[in-house]
Write a protein that holds these residues in place. Structure first.
Motif, mmCIF file in Angstrom:
data_model
loop_
_atom_site.group_PDB
_atom_site.id
_atom_site.type_symbol
_atom_site.label_atom_id
_atom_site.label_comp_id
_atom_site.label_asym_id
_atom_site.label_seq_id
_atom_site.Cartn_x
_atom_site.Cartn_y
_atom_site.Cartn_z
ATOM 1 N N GLY A 4 0.818 -1.215 0.000
ATOM 2 C CA GLY A 4 0.000 0.000 0.000
ATOM 3 C C GLY A 4 0.847 1.257 0.000
ATOM 4 N N ASP A 5 1.961 1.237 0.750
ATOM 5 C CA ASP A 5 2.872 2.384 0.763
ATOM 6 C C ASP A 5 3.437 2.643 -0.634
ATOM 7 O OD1 ASP A 5 2.627 2.808 3.520
ATOM 8 O OD2 ASP A 5 4.270 1.421 3.965
ATOM 9 N N LEU A 6 3.863 1.564 -1.287
ATOM 10 C CA LEU A 6 4.445 1.708 -2.626
ATOM 11 C C LEU A 6 3.409 2.214 -3.629
ATOM 12 C CD1 LEU A 6 6.705 -1.471 -2.891
ATOM 13 C CD2 LEU A 6 7.444 0.903 -2.693
ATOM 14 N N ALA A 7 2.185 1.700 -3.513
ATOM 15 C CA ALA A 7 1.128 2.148 -4.430
ATOM 16 C C ALA A 7 0.835 3.630 -4.231
ATOM 17 C CB ALA A 7 -0.129 1.314 -4.217
ATOM 18 N N ARG A 8 0.844 4.071 -2.960
ATOM 19 C CA ARG A 8 0.593 5.490 -2.661
ATOM 20 C C ARG A 8 1.675 6.358 -3.276
ATOM 21 N NH1 ARG A 8 3.286 8.485 0.858
ATOM 22 N NH2 ARG A 8 4.056 6.700 2.038
ATOM 23 N N ILE A 9 2.931 5.983 -3.076
ATOM 24 C CA ILE A 9 4.041 6.794 -3.578
ATOM 25 C C ILE A 9 4.001 6.865 -5.102
ATOM 26 C CG2 ILE A 9 6.555 6.940 -3.750
ATOM 27 C CD1 ILE A 9 6.611 5.601 -0.938
ATOM 28 N N GLU A 10 3.767 5.715 -5.753
ATOM 29 C CA GLU A 10 3.720 5.725 -7.215
ATOM 30 C C GLU A 10 2.563 6.574 -7.723
ATOM 31 O OE1 GLU A 10 4.998 2.756 -10.450
ATOM 32 O OE2 GLU A 10 3.132 1.955 -9.587
ATOM 33 N N ARG A 11 1.417 6.442 -7.098
ATOM 34 C CA ARG A 11 0.260 7.249 -7.493
ATOM 35 C C ARG A 11 0.571 8.735 -7.367
ATOM 36 N NH1 ARG A 11 -2.886 5.251 -4.149
ATOM 37 N NH2 ARG A 11 -2.794 6.858 -2.534
ATOM 38 N N ASN A 12 1.173 9.117 -6.267
ATOM 39 C CA ASN A 12 1.448 10.531 -6.028
ATOM 40 C C ASN A 12 2.528 11.083 -6.958
ATOM 41 O OD1 ASN A 12 -0.410 10.319 -3.985
ATOM 42 N ND2 ASN A 12 1.100 10.306 -2.324
ATOM 43 N N LEU A 13 3.506 10.248 -7.303
ATOM 44 C CA LEU A 13 4.638 10.734 -8.093
ATOM 45 C C LEU A 13 4.364 10.762 -9.591
ATOM 46 C CD1 LEU A 13 7.704 9.095 -6.298
ATOM 47 C CD2 LEU A 13 7.069 11.513 -6.312
ATOM 48 N N ILE A 14 3.654 9.762 -10.113
ATOM 49 C CA ILE A 14 3.526 9.719 -11.576
ATOM 50 C C ILE A 14 2.086 9.629 -12.080
ATOM 51 C CG2 ILE A 14 5.784 8.627 -11.756
ATOM 52 C CD1 ILE A 14 4.339 6.050 -12.670
ATOM 53 N N GLU A 15 1.152 9.221 -11.246
ATOM 54 C CA GLU A 15 -0.217 9.051 -11.731
ATOM 55 C C GLU A 15 -1.058 10.300 -11.507
ATOM 56 O OE1 GLU A 15 -2.114 5.565 -10.250
ATOM 57 O OE2 GLU A 15 -0.421 4.256 -10.728
ATOM 58 N N TRP A 16 -0.977 10.855 -10.315
ATOM 59 C CA TRP A 16 -1.839 11.983 -9.977
ATOM 60 C C TRP A 16 -1.094 13.292 -10.198
ATOM 61 C CZ3 TRP A 16 -1.550 16.252 -6.899
ATOM 62 C CH2 TRP A 16 -2.731 16.985 -6.776
ATOM 63 N N VAL A 17 -1.664 14.136 -11.010
ATOM 64 C CA VAL A 17 -1.149 15.491 -11.201
ATOM 65 C C VAL A 17 -2.354 16.407 -11.256
ATOM 66 C CG1 VAL A 17 0.036 17.068 -12.777
ATOM 67 C CG2 VAL A 17 0.962 14.807 -12.397
ATOM 68 N N PRO A 18 -2.342 17.558 -10.554
ATOM 69 C CA PRO A 18 -3.518 18.419 -10.542
ATOM 70 C C PRO A 18 -3.846 18.961 -11.926
ATOM 71 C CG PRO A 18 -1.618 19.553 -9.617
ATOM 72 C CD PRO A 18 -1.220 18.124 -9.798
ATOM 73 N N ALA A 19 -5.140 19.031 -12.206
ATOM 74 C CA ALA A 19 -5.643 19.681 -13.423
ATOM 75 C C ALA A 19 -5.105 19.043 -14.693
ATOM 76 C CB ALA A 19 -5.307 21.175 -13.398
ATOM 77 N N ARG A 20 -4.950 17.720 -14.670
ATOM 78 C CA ARG A 20 -4.497 17.032 -15.871
ATOM 79 C C ARG A 20 -5.498 15.942 -16.215
ATOM 80 N NH1 ARG A 20 1.248 14.145 -15.777
ATOM 81 N NH2 ARG A 20 0.041 12.512 -14.773
ATOM 82 N N GLU A 21 -5.808 15.794 -17.488
ATOM 83 C CA GLU A 21 -6.856 14.882 -17.919
ATOM 84 C C GLU A 21 -6.340 13.464 -18.191
ATOM 85 O OE1 GLU A 21 -10.249 15.601 -18.141
ATOM 86 O OE2 GLU A 21 -9.539 17.331 -17.026
ATOM 87 N N PHE A 22 -5.049 13.200 -17.961
ATOM 88 C CA PHE A 22 -4.510 11.882 -18.248
ATOM 89 C C PHE A 22 -3.532 11.508 -17.149
ATOM 90 C CE2 PHE A 22 -1.797 15.032 -20.171
ATOM 91 C CZ PHE A 22 -0.527 14.613 -19.846
ATOM 92 N N VAL A 23 -3.201 10.240 -17.073
ATOM 93 C CA VAL A 23 -2.240 9.754 -16.083
ATOM 94 C C VAL A 23 -1.225 8.862 -16.783
ATOM 95 C CG1 VAL A 23 -3.872 9.855 -14.171
ATOM 96 C CG2 VAL A 23 -3.673 7.748 -15.494
ATOM 97 N N TYR A 24 -0.103 8.672 -16.115
ATOM 98 C CA TYR A 24 0.916 7.757 -16.597
ATOM 99 C C TYR A 24 0.874 6.483 -15.766
ATOM 100 C CZ TYR A 24 3.046 11.850 -18.875
ATOM 101 O OH TYR A 24 3.277 12.954 -19.648
#
Length: 392
Positions: free
Chosen positions: A168-188
């Motif tokens: 869960g820690d790893l999933a959180r860090i990955e989500r925060n670093l590369i998946e979630w970006v404010p005001a963006r319509e796509f994710v990596y």
């Protein structure tokens, strides 16, 4: 200063009525649903402006018209995308919006490892943990040559930290670093992010800087003609991450940019938190030196931690002398009024905010909680009133 508020459109958990209750008079927003590099349609700009004005507010700042990665790397469709950018500047200017904030950060926007870091007061804040970042960069993403960007002691600490992390820690860090970006319509995802990094592999810091200047040489004349002020947002954090080039991280970068494309239409967003995360940056000195070129201000504070980590503190606490910064910005406004500048009033917004009180447990855009920003705006408004009342 004009008190404004970042708003992400009709889906923002904070409605415009609450923004008005917080005491802001201006809205900072964009056409987030169309922010993919296309030229903004005039009817969509007019629709968003009418919605804001119906709530008794003003669309004061566009943040942001996206700068596509093709523009940053000068590859692919960059010529078409720059033409679209020029068209969008003209469109927002025709609607009476005179300030455009933008950034030139490669791939990422502002980046944190933790979007819900527990604070002693019981709420949460945004935090960048340099050891967690290293653990992801070196051992999870396994970016090529990542080890060269981190000192051995940090890599050792990251290895130990990784061993103690849960899935869960790893999933959180990955989500925060590369998946979630404010005001963006796509994710990596991990693979698509690696492919994006490859686009920058051979682009040096100086090459990236020249790409920024080439972009500005094209859009600044359009902004001049349209009566728009362009305000570049600094890198956040103000140091390289994922091996990517950074060119708006310190006073020297700002000085170089202003000198390279000298125009009253091209200037800075003074983000005290972004610049403030860098130990090298004296925000009071920067507000004083660059005052005439500051077209927008993001006011928030940060607290440095050992080794390069930091978290976002209360607006009047932390390592940025916020009272000193506000005093310099108000002094700049007085100078502008005395010289007859039409843009004497600098728009500002309380940037980010802790999740506190009734916002705990509610849906919030990370960094953009209602009550934390309301508290920050109230504190900043008090500083502004006090500085103006008791200035010598």
């Amino acid at each position: 200063m004009k008190q404004t508020w970042r708003w992400f459109g009709p889906d923002d958990p904070v409605p415009l009525a609450h923004v008005r209750q917080a005491g802001a008079t201006g809205i900072v927003t964009a056409l987030h649903h169309l922010n993919d590099g296309r030229a903004w349609p005039a009817d969509e700009v007019a629709k968003r402006k009418a919605e804001i004005e119906a709530a008794g507010l003003e669309w004061a700042v566009v943040e942001s018209i996206i700068v596509h990665e093709d523009v940053k790397t000068r590859t692919g469709r960059f010529r078409e995308l720059i033409d679209n950018y020029k068209a969008s500047i003209r469109t927002v200017a025709s609607a009476g919006i005179r300030t455009v904030c933008y950034n030139f950060m490669a791939i990422t926007d502002w980046t944190r490892t933790d979007l819900d870091h527990p604070m002693p007061h019981g709420g949460t804040a945004l935090r960048f943990d340099i050891v967690e970042f290293c653990a992801y960069d070196v051992f999870v993403l396994k970016r090529r040559d990542a080890e060269a960007d981190h000192p051995p002691t940090r890599i050792e600490a990251a290895h130990r930290r990784l061993a103690a992390m849960s899935a869960g820690d790893l999933a959180r860090i990955e989500r925060n670093l590369i998946e979630w970006v404010p005001a963006r319509e796509f994710v990596y995802d991990r693979e698509s992010f690696r492919r994006m990094l490859d686009l920058y592999r051979d682009l040096t810091v100086e090459g990236f800087r020249q790409n920024l200047f080439a972009f500005l040489r094209e859009i600044v004349p359009v902004a001049e003609e349209a009566g728009v002020k362009l305000a570049i947002h600094p890198d956040d954090p103000p140091f390289s991450i994922f091996g990517l080039p950074r060119v708006v991280s310190c006073a020297a970068d700002a000085r170089t940019l202003i000198a390279a494309v000298k125009s009253p239409a091209s200037g800075l967003t003074l983000c005290t938190g972004s610049y403030g995360a860098g130990h090298q940056n004296d925000l009071v000195a920067m507000a004083r030196e660059f005052g005439s070129d500051i077209h927008f201000a993001h006011l928030r504070n940060v607290a440095h931690e050992p080794g390069g980590s930091f978290h976002e503190s209360e607006h009047l606490d932390g390592d940025v002398d916020m009272v000193g910064v506000v005093a310099e910005l108000l002094a700049e406004e007085r100078r502008r009024r005395e010289t007859g500048r039409r843009d004497a009033e600098i728009p500002m917004r309380p940037d980010h905010g802790h999740v506190i009180l009734d916002d705990i447990g509610k849906k919030v855009n990370p960094g953009y909680s209602a009550i934390g920003r309301l508290k920050g705006l109230a504190e900043l408004r008090g500083v502004m009133r006090a500085v103006e009342r008791y200035r010598s």
